[in-house]
Design an enzyme around this catalytic site. Structure first.
Site, PDB file in Angstrom:
ATOM      1  N   HIS A  29       0.818  -1.255  -0.102  1.00 16.75           N
ATOM      2  CA  HIS A  29       0.029  -0.069   0.119  1.00 16.75           C
ATOM      3  C   HIS A  29       0.781   1.455  -0.170  1.00 16.75           C
ATOM      4  CE1 HIS A  29      -3.786   1.967  -0.364  1.00 16.75           C
ATOM      5  NE2 HIS A  29      -3.411   2.744   0.350  1.00 16.75           N
TER       6      HIS A  29
ATOM      7  N   TYR B 177       1.563   5.042  -2.526  1.00 23.89           N
ATOM      8  CA  TYR B 177       1.801   6.364  -2.390  1.00 23.89           C
ATOM      9  C   TYR B 177       3.422   6.819  -2.740  1.00 23.89           C
ATOM     10  CZ  TYR B 177      -2.564   6.405  -0.202  1.00 23.89           C
ATOM     11  OH  TYR B 177      -3.873   6.051   0.046  1.00 23.89           O
TER      12      TYR B 177
ATOM     13  N   HIS C 272     -10.190   0.234 -10.875  1.00 21.11           N
ATOM     14  CA  HIS C 272      -9.710   1.385  -9.667  1.00 21.11           C
ATOM     15  C   HIS C 272      -8.246   1.722 -10.054  1.00 21.11           C
ATOM     16  CE1 HIS C 272      -8.914   2.984  -6.071  1.00 21.11           C
ATOM     17  NE2 HIS C 272      -7.924   1.913  -5.817  1.00 21.11           N
ATOM     18  N   PHE C 273      -7.363   0.791 -10.057  1.00 23.37           N
ATOM     19  CA  PHE C 273      -6.047   1.250 -10.129  1.00 23.37           C
ATOM     20  C   PHE C 273      -5.630   1.795 -11.416  1.00 23.37           C
ATOM     21  CE2 PHE C 273      -4.921  -3.542 -10.308  1.00 23.37           C
ATOM     22  CZ  PHE C 273      -4.403  -3.443 -11.289  1.00 23.37           C
ATOM     23  N   HIS C 274      -6.461   1.463 -12.461  1.00 24.45           N
ATOM     24  CA  HIS C 274      -5.889   2.265 -13.713  1.00 24.45           C
ATOM     25  C   HIS C 274      -6.541   3.768 -13.574  1.00 24.45           C
ATOM     26  CE1 HIS C 274      -4.877  -1.798 -15.343  1.00 24.45           C
ATOM     27  NE2 HIS C 274      -4.271  -1.190 -16.255  1.00 24.45           N
TER      28      HIS C 274
ATOM     29  N   ARG D  58     -10.705 -10.628 -11.965  1.00 21.51           N
ATOM     30  CA  ARG D  58      -9.532  -9.996 -12.768  1.00 21.51           C
ATOM     31  C   ARG D  58      -8.555 -11.130 -13.315  1.00 21.51           C
ATOM     32  NH1 ARG D  58      -6.034  -7.518  -7.368  1.00 21.51           N
ATOM     33  NH2 ARG D  58      -4.519  -6.786  -9.312  1.00 21.51           N
ATOM     34  N   ARG D  59      -7.706 -10.598 -13.779  1.00 23.29           N
ATOM     35  CA  ARG D  59      -6.461 -11.558 -14.324  1.00 23.29           C
ATOM     36  C   ARG D  59      -6.732 -12.643 -14.908  1.00 23.29           C
ATOM     37  NH1 ARG D  59      -2.910 -11.114  -8.624  1.00 23.29           N
ATOM     38  NH2 ARG D  59      -1.840  -8.948  -9.474  1.00 23.29           N
TER      39      ARG D  59
END
Lengths: 156, 540
Positions: free
Chosen positions: B215, B219, B366-368, B429-430
């Site tokens: 995580h 950041y 989300h993370f794209h 996913r994946r």
């Protein structure tokens, strides 16, 4: 620190939003029937089939609900078809004999990682119908083929 | 070209190369997911390419870009050369060697373990050793950043650090705290196990160490983008930074809050008691706060810029902004996409809601939006700004550069919209394809995987444009006297009262104490348990 009035209002609004989010999570944690699968129990992944806890795979129906004992392996679930009573609490107990898998009952909140050496356990209920179970953690070349079926039968 | 700028340029060159390769991999994946029969399409190729895409984008492109950007910030804002050039160059070569080792293992098909490399999937040792070298190389950057700051501090007592340097210093400290987890996982568990020195590995211990790192990793990506938002973007927009002290506060809050939250990636894991997951969920919610503050400050800075350009009404300042400048439009569109991604993040972190979205296509959507847009698009905009200034060349193919951020925005909107929805519908996913032997439930996802593939085509075109502009500028850009790199001035001058936010040693200790509260007991409990190891598996 000199903070302009509008930004102060915004910051307090942000604090309120975060407190509301946190409270809703806390209420769920304290009062909801659904909990993430946080069971702590270990098992030797090399001896799963000989272990009394997993020697018999399948569904045990009781008056109050049912228990499902299942094993994940590359690239299938055993049993591949699971029949449970609809509307009653069903407890799943799962482990893996090889790599890490996922166990997701599509369209429900039944979802857990299945990690070798550990026993995943969670409880949920189903509306009557047929459900697709998929592996949702990459487990190798056949990952996208790894699935099973769950049938929730309406009980008289 | 300034001799000292060779160091950041070398880092940028590796970053852009990795980005280009990873983008090509991505288009193949988006088309494959839509079940299009392509030549060379096979499970082996698909999972190899997902691994290459994840590692090259999330770990190589980001790390090298951040190191390069960090050197620019250190030398330009402190107005002095870096304190340890040899160490910095050593770090570059070590990280590059590691990248080559890991990339070789992946591309030769011996490390299709994805960028999370969860054991007992076992890659070739070169993959884990390469990862270790990449981390060690990045530590050289951290040390250079900190030592350069200290040298400047001795020469300038009592002056607040420039805001950009403040942000990059926090990034370096955060990275040092975060990489402890993955370094232990890699050096103590994975490397000996992959070499056959140990027979088995504890998969849950590895997961806990990975997500301790996983995580704050996000950041590490995001904070340099925030540095651009706070210190370059307002100037490019034509205005000033709305609030400098709040920017400082934001970076310090990230330093404190970003690590003790890793279990929110493990809500669905067995072997971790519910109470610790709940605690991590509660801490995660507060990470929203610095981003809420940032949203206000940067939007207000845009309004300041619009008004400086002559706007007088309620909203006409938006129209006055330089939307044809690729640096401006990249960052502005990145922020817009991040707004959606951030709200999605709050959902992911919400303990029980997570069970509906965990490991579904929602997560990749989300993370794209976060790393794939807020970070990657900002870095592309930053490259348009920095490269001509470092190389002393004009930006070539300006039309492509102007169109590129908008193509990325459209592509990402299509990709993330469709994957958020299919994720809620339960598509995992994946997966190479999601047909499940003609299951009628899986058939409902079909149309949206097509939308996602169209999004992938837009993104690939956008990525291609970016790489072309970079190549054109680097190799054929018209030589000129470089424009200066300008940092945004704050609307109100910085006063010395804000220097309590410059006490990095103190904040580092606070961060470590909260990490210990969140992790010491569950890790200790885990090590007390009777656990059974797993041998390695290579099903790829």
């Amino acid at each position: 620190m000199n903070v302009p009035l509008y930004e102060k209002i915004w910051m307090w609004a942000a604090v309120v939003i975060i407190v509301v989010f946190s409270l809703s999570v806390a209420i769920g944690y304290g009062a909801s029937a659904l909990q993430p699968p946080s069971h702590v129990e270990t098992i030797d992944p090399g001896k799963v089939f000989g272990d009394p806890r997993f020697a018999q795979r399948g569904v045990t129906v009781t008056a109050g609900g049912a228990t499902v004992v299942a094993v994940a392996m590359m690239f299938t679930f055993q049993p591949a078809e699971i029949r449970v009573p609809a509307g009653k609490p069903v407890t799943f107990r799962l482990t893996s004999i090889d790599v890490t898998h996922g166990f997701e009952i599509v369209g429900t909140n039944g979802n857990t990682m299945v990690v070798p050496g550990y026993i995943s356990q969670f409880t949920t209920r189903f509306a009557p119908g047929e459900y697709l179970i998929v592996c949702n953690e990459y487990c190798g070349g056949g990952h996208h083929l790894m699935s099973a079926k769950l049938i929730a039968e309406a009980t008289p | 070209m300034n001799r000292a700028d060779r160091l950041p340029l070398a880092n940028f060159a590796v970053a852009i190369t990795a980005f280009g390769i990873a983008a090509a991999m991505a288009m193949m994946q988006a088309l494959s997911r839509a079940s299009l029969e392509l030549p060379f399409r096979s499970p082996k190729m698909y999972y190899l390419s997902v691994t290459a895409h994840g590692v090259l984008m999330a770990l190589v492109f980001t790390t090298f870009f951040i190191m390069g950007f960090g050197y620019v910030v250190a030398t330009r804002t402190l107005n002095r050369p870096i304190a340890t050039p040899r160490l910095a160059w050593t770090g570059f070569w070590v990280a590059l060697t590691g990248t080559a080792l890991a990339a070789g293992a992946i591309l030769s098909g011996h490390a299709s373990v994805l960028y999370t490399f969860y054991p007992p999937l076992q890659a070739h040792p070169a993959f884990y050793i390469g990862a270790a070298l990449l981390i060690v190389g990045s530590w050289c950057w951290c040390a250079t950043t900190i030592l350069t700051y200290r040298a400047w501090r001795r020469e300038h007592p009592g002056v607040p650090a420039p805001l950009a340097m403040h942000g990059m210093l926090v990034t370096a400290i955060l990275w040092l705290i975060a990489t402890v987890g993955v370094a232990i996982e890699d050096l103590v568990l994975l490397i000996p196990w992959s070499l056959g020195l140990t027979k088995t590995i504890d998969p849950m211990l590895a997961r806990m160490l990975f997500w301790y790192f996983g995580h704050p990793l996000v950041y590490f990506w995001l904070l340099p983008a925030y540095v651009v938002w706070y210190t370059i973007f307002p100037k490019v927009a034509g205005g000033k930074l709305f609030s400098d002290p709040l920017g400082r506060l934001v970076f310090i809050l990230f330093l404190i809050l970003s690590t003790p939250v890793g279990f929110h990636h493990e809500f669905m894991d067995p072997g971790i008691p519910a109470g610790w997951k709940f605690l991590h969920s509660m801490i995660t919610m507060w990470i929203l706060f610095p981003s809420f503050v940032t949203a206000f400050t940067i939007t207000a800075s845009m309004e300041v810029a619009g008004r400086a350009r002559g706007a007088t009404g309620w909203l006409d300042w938006l129209g006055k902004l330089p939307w044809r400048d690729p640096t401006f439009s990249s960052v502005a569109l990145a922020m817009l996409l991040f707004g959606v991604g951030g709200i999605g993040g709050a959902i992911n972190a919400s303990y029980m809601l997570n069970s509906v979205v965990h490991n579904t296509a929602w997560i990749q959507a989300h993370f794209h939006l976060t790393v794939g847009s807020a970070v990657a698009l900002t870095f592309m905009g930053t490259a348009y700004y920095l490269l001509p200034r470092l190389l002393g060349r004009e930006l070539e193919l300006g039309l492509l550069a102007r169109v590129q951020p908008y193509l990325w925005f459209i592509g990402m909107a299509l990709f993330s919209f469709s994957n958020h929805i299919t994720g809620l519908m339960g598509m995992p996913r994946r997966v190479m394809e999601a047909t499940y032997g003609g299951s009628p439930i899986a058939a409902q996802w079909k149309v949206l995987t097509g939308v996602s593939a169209v999004g992938g085509l837009f993104l690939f075109a956008s990525a291609g444009f970016f790489v072309l502009v970079m190549l054109g500028t680097w190799l054929a850009g018209k030589r000129r006297e470089p424009e200066p790199i300008e940092w945004a001035e704050p609307l109100h001058p910085v006063t010395a009262t804000t220097t309590w936010l410059d006490r990095y040693g103190l904040w580092t200790i606070v961060a470590i104490v909260i990490v210990l509260i969140a992790y010491a007991v569950p890790l200790w409990q885990h090590l007390q348990m009777t656990t059974y190891g797993s041998p390695g598996f290579k099903p790829f």
